[in-house]
Write an enzyme that holds these catalytic residues in place. Structure first.
Site, short mmCIF file in Angstrom:
data_model
loop_
_atom_site.label_atom_id
_atom_site.label_comp_id
_atom_site.label_asym_id
_atom_site.label_seq_id
_atom_site.Cartn_x
_atom_site.Cartn_y
_atom_site.Cartn_z
N SER A 154 38.51 36.88 42.28
CA SER A 154 37.18 36.25 42.26
C SER A 154 36.13 37.34 42.33
O SER A 154 36.39 38.45 42.85
CB SER A 154 37.02 35.30 43.45
OG SER A 154 35.67 34.90 43.62
N TYR A 164 38.06 34.70 52.61
CA TYR A 164 38.30 34.48 51.18
C TYR A 164 37.98 35.75 50.38
O TYR A 164 38.79 36.21 49.58
CB TYR A 164 37.45 33.31 50.69
CG TYR A 164 37.69 32.97 49.24
CD1 TYR A 164 38.73 32.11 48.88
CD2 TYR A 164 36.90 33.50 48.22
CE1 TYR A 164 38.96 31.79 47.54
CE2 TYR A 164 37.12 33.20 46.89
CZ TYR A 164 38.16 32.34 46.56
OH TYR A 164 38.39 32.03 45.24
#
Length: 266
Positions: A154, A164
């Site tokens: 990401s 994350y």
């Protein structure tokens, strides 16, 4: 865990078609990888938690593209489920040519507010699973001197934004190293680092993304098309779209406190 296969292929030819194993394969980027690879003639091994949804996707792809589709319903955060997928990735009698480590999700709350076991399961899916599945796939790719691994990361990998972002940073760093180390042996590893993509991701997190400008969104179709192109070229990192490449560069020059403002999904 259960495993089955759907097929609409006519009589087998002498040359076996290539085969791709995709985790998180029933929605979003994973489902798009499955569609585009099926259209290219790949047989598929689809991995996800929802068996009913897996069977629907497998049947549709097998009938539309006349390929063989195998399904494995597995929870990658659990050792037993992950071990089943590892065994398939390492199978030398039915080798995987392309591994797509796509399964993932995010947590809505702040780190200190989340249950630490939830955070641990997140890391199991985002870090442990791609690490172990890549290791398993290499056991049959390296002797054949060919194979491709795509690890879905990401743009959050380049920002200091909690568990994350840290997990996705690991994916990018690991993929860059692995590509350098194994490409001379015929195996390439690419980290895919998209920005905002129109999938179920934010809905599953329970966050709202309605205030995000339309220009910021990417489609799964475009993301996967670029990822497959970059992987075929042996690139270690694929960042779809110029705007997110610029955003990645901006994270290197802007103060960390600016980059870290907000939370994933805000």
């Amino acid at each position: 865990m259960a495993r089955s296969a759907a097929s609409s292929r006519p009589a087998a030819s002498d040359a076996a078609p290539p085969c791709a194993l995709i985790t998180g394969a029933t929605a979003g980027i994973g489902a798009e990888f499955a569609r585009q690879l099926a259209a290219r003639g790949f047989d598929l091994v689809l991995v996800a938690r929802d068996r009913e949804r897996l069977d629907r996707v497998a049947t549709d792809l097998a009938e539309r593209f006349r390929i063989d589709v195998e399904v494995i319903d597995a929870e990658l955060a659990d050792a037993g489920g992950l071990a089943d997928v590892e065994a398939r990735a390492a199978d030398q009698t039915r080798p995987i040519d392309l591994l797509v480590n796509n399964a993932g999700y995010g947590l809505k709350g702040d780190f200190e507010a989340n249950d630490v076991d939830q955070e641990q399961r997140l890391l199991a899916v985002l870090v442990t699973a791609p690490m172990r599945l890549t290791h398993a796939a290499l056991t049959q790719m390296l002797p054949r001197r060919r194979g491709t691994v795509i690890n879905v990361a990401s743009i959050a990998a380049f920002t200091p934004r909690g568990t994350y972002g840290a997990a996705k940073a690991w994916v990018v760093s690991f993929s860059r190293w692995a590509n350098l180390h194994y490409r001379k042996h015929g195996v390439t590893v690419t980290a895919l680092a998209p920005g905002l993509v129109r999938t179920e991701f934010h809905q599953r997190m329970g966050t709202q993304a309605s205030g995000v400008p339309r220009v910021a969104w990417l489609t799964p179709r475009r993301v996967v098309r670029i990822a497959l192109r970059d992987a075929a070229r042996g690139k270690a990192l694929s960042v779809p779209s110029l705007r997110y490449k610029l955003a990645m560069l901006a994270t290197r020059v802007l103060p960390a406190r600016w980059v870290a403002v907000g939370r994933l999904g805000d």
